[in-house]
Structure formats: C-alpha cells, structure tokens
Design an enzyme around this catalytic site. Structure first.
Site, PDB file in Angstrom:
ATOM      1  N   HIS A  52      47.415  32.788  36.795  1.00  0.00           N
ATOM      2  CA  HIS A  52      46.705  31.728  35.812  1.00  0.00           C
ATOM      3  C   HIS A  52      47.624  30.609  35.475  1.00  0.00           C
ATOM      4  O   HIS A  52      48.800  30.974  35.298  1.00  0.00           O
ATOM      5  CB  HIS A  52      46.297  32.633  34.521  1.00  0.00           C
TER       6      HIS A  52
ATOM      7  N   HIS B  60      49.092  43.611  34.809  1.00  0.00           N
ATOM      8  CA  HIS B  60      48.406  43.780  33.569  1.00  0.00           C
ATOM      9  C   HIS B  60      47.489  45.158  33.730  1.00  0.00           C
ATOM     10  O   HIS B  60      47.251  45.833  32.602  1.00  0.00           O
ATOM     11  CB  HIS B  60      47.381  42.832  33.543  1.00  0.00           C
TER      12      HIS B  60
ATOM     13  N   HIS C  49      37.351  38.186  27.186  1.00  0.00           N
ATOM     14  CA  HIS C  49      37.276  39.223  26.389  1.00  0.00           C
ATOM     15  C   HIS C  49      37.891  39.151  25.199  1.00  0.00           C
ATOM     16  O   HIS C  49      38.884  40.076  24.841  1.00  0.00           O
ATOM     17  CB  HIS C  49      37.376  40.482  27.242  1.00  0.00           C
TER      18      HIS C  49
ATOM     19  N   TYR D  93      49.249  33.675  25.594  1.00  0.00           N
ATOM     20  CA  TYR D  93      48.999  34.532  26.499  1.00  0.00           C
ATOM     21  C   TYR D  93      49.718  36.020  26.468  1.00  0.00           C
ATOM     22  O   TYR D  93      48.999  37.114  26.563  1.00  0.00           O
ATOM     23  CB  TYR D  93      49.401  34.001  28.028  1.00  0.00           C
TER      24      TYR D  93
ATOM     25  N   GLU E  86      41.518  43.050  38.829  1.00  0.00           N
ATOM     26  CA  GLU E  86      40.651  42.508  37.653  1.00  0.00           C
ATOM     27  C   GLU E  86      39.702  41.444  38.225  1.00  0.00           C
ATOM     28  O   GLU E  86      40.164  40.622  39.022  1.00  0.00           O
ATOM     29  CB  GLU E  86      41.535  42.246  36.383  1.00  0.00           C
TER      30      GLU E  86
ATOM     31  N   ASP F 190      49.205  38.227  37.056  1.00  0.00           N
ATOM     32  CA  ASP F 190      48.993  38.091  35.707  1.00  0.00           C
ATOM     33  C   ASP F 190      50.400  37.460  34.962  1.00  0.00           C
ATOM     34  O   ASP F 190      50.273  36.756  34.042  1.00  0.00           O
ATOM     35  CB  ASP F 190      48.394  39.109  34.882  1.00  0.00           C
TER      36      ASP F 190
ATOM     37  N   ASP G 177      38.604  38.486  37.409  1.00  0.00           N
ATOM     38  CA  ASP G 177      38.858  37.232  37.610  1.00  0.00           C
ATOM     39  C   ASP G 177      39.703  36.905  38.840  1.00  0.00           C
ATOM     40  O   ASP G 177      39.902  35.734  39.248  1.00  0.00           O
ATOM     41  CB  ASP G 177      39.762  36.789  36.371  1.00  0.00           C
TER      42      ASP G 177
ATOM     43  N   HIS H 218      46.002  42.256  42.435  1.00  0.00           N
ATOM     44  CA  HIS H 218      45.544  42.537  41.046  1.00  0.00           C
ATOM     45  C   HIS H 218      43.745  42.860  41.461  1.00  0.00           C
ATOM     46  O   HIS H 218      43.445  41.788  41.830  1.00  0.00           O
ATOM     47  CB  HIS H 218      45.836  41.785  39.835  1.00  0.00           C
TER      48      HIS H 218
HETATM   49 FE1  FEO Z   1      44.350  41.114  34.429  1.00  0.00          FE
HETATM   50 FE2  FEO Z   1      43.913  37.609  35.177  1.00  0.00          FE
HETATM   51  O1  FEO Z   1      43.625  39.565  35.118  1.00  0.00           O
END
Ligand code: FEO
Length: 397
Positions: free
Chosen positions: A225, A145, A24, A192, A80, A164, A82, A78
């Site tokens: 990540h 996040h 994004h 990041y 989100e 995150d 992903d 989380h």
């Molecule tokens: Fe806020 Fe890696 O998602």
C-alpha cells in the site's frame, strides 16, 4: 494507466483506489493503493494482485509489458482480499505454472477460494526461487499482518517486497517516497502503524532483529500500500523500531464525548492543568474526530484521558466504540484517567476506569465525576487532575 519500472525489469502494476473512505474501521480519507509487482526475467513472476474491483487496472498494466499468459509464477505474499481478491480471475487468465505461498497462505487461499486444483507451491523462510538473473528469497512474517504473510526479497536489486508492512493508506499519482511531501508521508505511515500494526509491536521488534541478523542489503522497500521507499528506506525502518517499542512523549490525548457540554468543560479544564505542567495536549471530541485519527494521536502519547457523560447507566456510544478499538490495538505503558458529568446514576467514570485498567494503563488518580454542571470548585479539581497527571507524565519523560 501506466505501469512504473521500480528496478530494472521490476514493475509496479497495481491499482489506485481514490474513493475508498473506510477500511474496516480505519478512515482512509485520502484513499489507498493496492500495489502489485511484476518481475520480468527468464521466468516472469507476479507478486500479489489487487482488490477484486480493480482487476482490469491490474490486467491493463500487465498487458503494457507482457501478455498475461507469459507470467509463469504467482507469488502470494498475503491473502487478505485487498491483495488476493483478483486471484481467481488472474489464475484463470495467466494459468501460472506455480502459485508460491506460505503454508498458512495455502490454507487461507483454500478457505477463501476453495480451489484445490491451483498449482500451490508452499515455501518457508529461507527458500529461494530462481527467475534467471534474479532470485526471490522468501521470509515468513506471521501476523504482519495475518498468519499467512511473507516478504519477498530480491538481492540482485536490493529490493524488499514487504506486503502490508511499511505501507500507508494514501492514494497518489506518485509512486516513490521522494516524490511526495515528507511530513504527510510520515503522518500516513504513522496512522497506518497505529491502526493496523500497533498490537503486533512485539513481532515487529522480532522481525527487525531478524532482518538485521540476516544482514539484508536493502535499498528499496516496496509495500503493498502507498509509496515505495527508495530515497531513504532506513527512515521507515527506524520509525517502525520507534513505534514498535511504544516510545511515548510528554503528550496527553484527551478523548471524550459530551451531552450538554459539562464533560467538555471538564476536558478543557483538565487540558489547562496538563498545559500548566508543560505537557503537549491533543483534544479529541469524538463527535468530530474519527477513531482512527484519535488512535494516531495516541501512538506517541504518554497519557490517555477519557471522558464521557453517563447515559442510560452507561457511557456514550462513541466512547464505547473508541475504548473497544483502543483495547484491540493494545497500547502499552500509558498513564490514564477517567472523567465525566452525570445527572443521577453516574456510572460512566467507573466503566471507563475499568476499561483503562483492563488495558493495564497506570491510573495515578481516581476518576473525577461532576453532577450536571461543574462549579468553579469542580473546575479547580479538574485543573488539579490535569496537573497531577502532567507531573506523573513529566516524571516518566
Ligand atoms: Fe492485510 Fe493490505 O491487507
């Protein structure tokens, strides 16, 4: 597709996305990973999942260790997508006894997947989950996040599963910080932070204070990540402290786009003035620099100088895009300046100035406009603008 033991009976079972190039608006030019972790104890728990297209990678890695049906609990740190994209299929497969999440996590899961029948167990900061020999301590980290975000801490392993936070978008075959090039690792971590977390800096400061107050004994940080911090988790915590204080250096970023090189000539000459004053300068022509790379340069820059030619009574689209992106990420405490060439109407400098003022940048000098092509006199003014910004920046650092 191997799983990796990161602590005794704690495995990385996530997925590596070598091909993603846009997250994004963030240029993930070296891919990313979606880290999921599994603790095998008297009870077995899976922490987060992966992006939906990577479901089979996750399941394959779990199957190397246990039959998926042996997993008792799913912890959703989380929502989100992903990390939660594979949840519907995973719940179908493992049929967990319970799905642990924050209150906002439950709300977000329902709003994403519309499954009231999932066995939700809402937890708050300070609540624990006993797995047998290991316990999981939950810590809500709202807005880091998303409102639903939380950390899971396992004291027996001194392990913080940090969702995150402390991540990097970097696809690698290695899983640990000490296995990769250190400057590149920190560059990805900084990118990041600059592109995802900068706007939440006040909350990062609060979180770091909370973690310190709780006196958590941490020797490994496993983010959702990128690389896992095992050699020196203190290094990334110290970096987050620095970045979230928005500490800047004697560095200026000149970010611009140009039509017929007049604005570019101005940019180069402003840079000369800054260099005269001993300021480190990064030139970012938006035709060849992605917004997320520019944002990374801005992370430690004390001054941001923005230029655009005037087009159609406005600014060039690349500059509009950059200003919109920059505003959303809320850098604070920067000096700013605007410049640009024009043909007849010349609105660009005024538009940029307004935008920088809205971001509460300090503008020590008025913006500089040049009609069509700069003369030597105009370039003298550009150099002086650079010198003045340089001296103002020098006075603050
Ligand atoms: Fe806020 Fe890696 O998602």
């Amino acid at each position: 597709m191997r799983s990796v033991e990161i602590k005794p009976n704690v495995h990385w079972v996530g997925a590596i996305d070598w091909n993603i190039r846009d997250f994004h608006g963030y240029s993930t030019y070296k891919g990313t990973s979606y880290n999921a972790f599994m603790v095998t104890d008297e009870k077995t728990a899976l922490f987060d999942t992966v992006k939906k297209p990577f479901l089979s990678d996750l399941v394959h890695r779990i199957r190397q260790l246990v039959e998926p049906t042996k997993i008792d609990y799913l912890v959703v740190n989380h929502v989100e997508m992903d990390h939660s994209g594979a949840i519907p299929e995973i719940i179908e497969l493992i049929k967990p006894e319970k799905v642990f999440c924050s209150e906002m996590g439950k709300k977000a899961l329902l709003e994403h997947y519309h499954r009231e029948d999932w066995p939700f167990e809402v937890v708050k900061s300070g609540q624990t989950l006993n797995l047998g020999t290991k316990t999981v301590h939950f810590l809500e980290t709202r807005m880091l996040h998303w409102p639903d975000s939380m950390f899971s801490y396992i004291p027996e392993d001194r392990l913080l599963i940090s969702s995150d936070a402390f991540g990097q978008h970097w696809a690698t075959s290695e899983r640990f910080d000490d296995e990769v090039d250190q400057p590149e690792l920190m560059a990805h971590a900084a990118k990041y932070y600059a592109n995802i977390l900068l706007l939440f800096s006040p909350l990062v400061q609060k979180l770091l204070a909370t973690v310190q107050q709780m006196n958590l004994d941490i020797d490994m940080i496993a983010p959702d990540h990128g690389l896992i911090w095992r050699a020196n988790p203190g290094k990334i915590i110290a970096a987050y402290d620095d970045w979230s204080r928005q500490r800047t250096a004697r560095k200026a970023v000149i970010v611009y786009d140009t039509m017929w090189h007049s604005t570019e000539t101005m940019a180069k000459t402003i840079a000369d003035g800054l260099i005269d004053e001993g300021i480190r300068v990064k030139m970012c022509n938006l035709k060849v620099n992605h917004r997320s790379e520019v944002m990374t340069e801005i992370l430690d820059a004390g001054a941001v100088i923005v230029g655009s030619a005037t087009i159609n009574n406005g600014i060039l689209p690349t500059v509009a895009d950059m200003l919109c992106y920059l505003k959303g990420l809320r850098p604070v405490g920067r000096l700013g300046a605007a410049f640009g060439s024009y043909g007849w109407s010349g609105e660009a400098v005024k538009i940029i100035t307004q935008s920088l003022e809205e971001m509460k940048f300090e503008l020590p000098e008025p913006g500089l406009r040049v009609k069509f092509v700069p003369t030597h006199e105009h370039l003298k003014q550009c150099r002086e603008l650079g010198q003045k910004i340089g001296r103002a920046l020098g006075a603050k650092h």
